[in-house]
Design a protein around this motif. Structure first.
Motif, PDB file in Angstrom:
ATOM      1  N   ALA A  82       2.063   1.575  -3.419  1.00  0.00           N
ATOM      2  CA  ALA A  82       1.201   1.834  -4.470  1.00  0.00           C
ATOM      3  C   ALA A  82       0.686   3.636  -4.291  1.00  0.00           C
ATOM      4  O   ALA A  82       0.228   4.407  -5.276  1.00  0.00           O
ATOM      5  CB  ALA A  82      -0.108   0.925  -4.138  1.00  0.00           C
ATOM      6  N   SER A  83       0.649   4.048  -2.937  1.00  0.00           N
ATOM      7  CA  SER A  83       0.604   5.390  -2.726  1.00  0.00           C
ATOM      8  C   SER A  83       1.639   6.160  -3.274  1.00  0.00           C
ATOM      9  O   SER A  83       1.439   7.581  -3.764  1.00  0.00           O
ATOM     10  CB  SER A  83       0.123   5.654  -1.274  1.00  0.00           C
ATOM     11  N   LYS A  84       2.886   5.549  -3.054  1.00  0.00           N
ATOM     12  CA  LYS A  84       3.949   6.488  -3.845  1.00  0.00           C
ATOM     13  C   LYS A  84       3.682   6.594  -5.297  1.00  0.00           C
ATOM     14  O   LYS A  84       4.288   7.732  -5.852  1.00  0.00           O
ATOM     15  CB  LYS A  84       5.245   5.917  -3.487  1.00  0.00           C
ATOM     16  N   GLN A  85       3.486   5.534  -5.802  1.00  0.00           N
ATOM     17  CA  GLN A  85       3.212   5.379  -7.346  1.00  0.00           C
ATOM     18  C   GLN A  85       2.105   6.424  -7.760  1.00  0.00           C
ATOM     19  O   GLN A  85       2.189   7.078  -8.684  1.00  0.00           O
ATOM     20  CB  GLN A  85       2.756   3.948  -8.045  1.00  0.00           C
ATOM     21  N   HIS A  86       1.061   6.344  -6.760  1.00  0.00           N
ATOM     22  CA  HIS A  86      -0.069   7.391  -7.026  1.00  0.00           C
ATOM     23  C   HIS A  86       0.247   8.637  -6.863  1.00  0.00           C
ATOM     24  O   HIS A  86      -0.076   9.765  -7.760  1.00  0.00           O
ATOM     25  CB  HIS A  86      -1.156   6.960  -6.148  1.00  0.00           C
ATOM     26  N   ILE A  87       1.127   9.031  -6.058  1.00  0.00           N
ATOM     27  CA  ILE A  87       1.656  10.419  -5.884  1.00  0.00           C
ATOM     28  C   ILE A  87       2.466  10.838  -6.796  1.00  0.00           C
ATOM     29  O   ILE A  87       2.343  12.035  -7.598  1.00  0.00           O
ATOM     30  CB  ILE A  87       2.293  10.500  -4.330  1.00  0.00           C
ATOM     31  N   HIS A  88       3.269   9.988  -7.341  1.00  0.00           N
ATOM     32  CA  HIS A  88       4.222  10.374  -8.716  1.00  0.00           C
ATOM     33  C   HIS A  88       3.300  10.529  -9.618  1.00  0.00           C
ATOM     34  O   HIS A  88       3.651  11.525 -10.582  1.00  0.00           O
ATOM     35  CB  HIS A  88       5.445   9.084  -8.645  1.00  0.00           C
ATOM     36  N   GLU A  89       2.144   9.986 -10.117  1.00  0.00           N
ATOM     37  CA  GLU A  89       1.599   9.995 -11.273  1.00  0.00           C
ATOM     38  C   GLU A  89       0.800  11.379 -11.239  1.00  0.00           C
ATOM     39  O   GLU A  89       0.423  11.996 -12.122  1.00  0.00           O
ATOM     40  CB  GLU A  89       0.472   8.928 -11.336  1.00  0.00           C
ATOM     41  N   ILE A  90       0.394  11.758  -9.838  1.00  0.00           N
ATOM     42  CA  ILE A  90      -0.335  13.100  -9.618  1.00  0.00           C
ATOM     43  C   ILE A  90       0.571  14.177 -10.130  1.00  0.00           C
ATOM     44  O   ILE A  90       0.356  15.165 -10.573  1.00  0.00           O
ATOM     45  CB  ILE A  90      -1.081  13.195  -8.423  1.00  0.00           C
ATOM     46  N   SER A  98       0.879  -1.239   0.064  1.00  0.00           N
ATOM     47  CA  SER A  98       0.052   0.046   0.263  1.00  0.00           C
ATOM     48  C   SER A  98       1.055   1.262  -0.170  1.00  0.00           C
ATOM     49  O   SER A  98       0.587   2.272  -0.615  1.00  0.00           O
ATOM     50  CB  SER A  98      -0.938  -0.040   1.061  1.00  0.00           C
TER      51      SER A  98
END
Length: 135
Positions: free
Chosen positions: A6-14, A3
């Motif tokens: 996944a949240s780091k990946q989500h932050i990077h995409e944002i 998790s």
């Protein structure tokens, strides 16, 4: 642990998406400024839609010209005499008089109208075809 990654990946995409939006913003503002300028510029419409505007201007100009005065039909009177009925044409003695002032004003108006139309045609030609080189 998944998790967190996944949240780091989500932050990077944002962040990547926000950076893309920021890089597109200045060109979008310039396009918006140009579109707003075109909305208020009459020359833009003449260049873009000449096939619509020129007939509309011609119609408006034609509708401003007063109609030609119709000549009065000849008037006839019928006279009854011992020899029979005779048809007699009545002639009107009243001739419209024109003053010198109205003649001068009419001539000046015609001159101004011709000069104005010549200037307008030159300006329209320059807008559509660019300035002429007379060298």
């Amino acid at each position: 642990m998944t998790s967190v990654s996944a949240s780091k990946q989500h932050i990077h995409e944002i962040r990547k998406r926000m950076q893309a939006i920021r890089s597109d913003l200045p060109s979008g503002m310039e396009e918006a400024r140009e579109d707003a300028s075109n909305l208020t510029d009459w020359k833009f419409y003449v260049r873009t839609y000449p096939h619509v505007l020129l007939p509309a201007v011609a119609f408006a100009t034609f509708s401003m010209v007063p109609p030609k005065k119709k000549t009065a039909a000849s008037k006839y009177a019928f006279l009854d005499s011992d020899e029979g009925v005779h048809r007699v044409r009545l002639v009107e003695d009243e001739v419209p008089k024109k003053s010198i002032v109205s003649g001068v004003v009419g001539s000046l108006f015609a001159l101004a109208l011709r000069s104005g139309s010549t200037i307008a045609v030159r300006q329209l030609s320059q807008m559509l075809h660019g300035p002429r080189n007379t060298d």
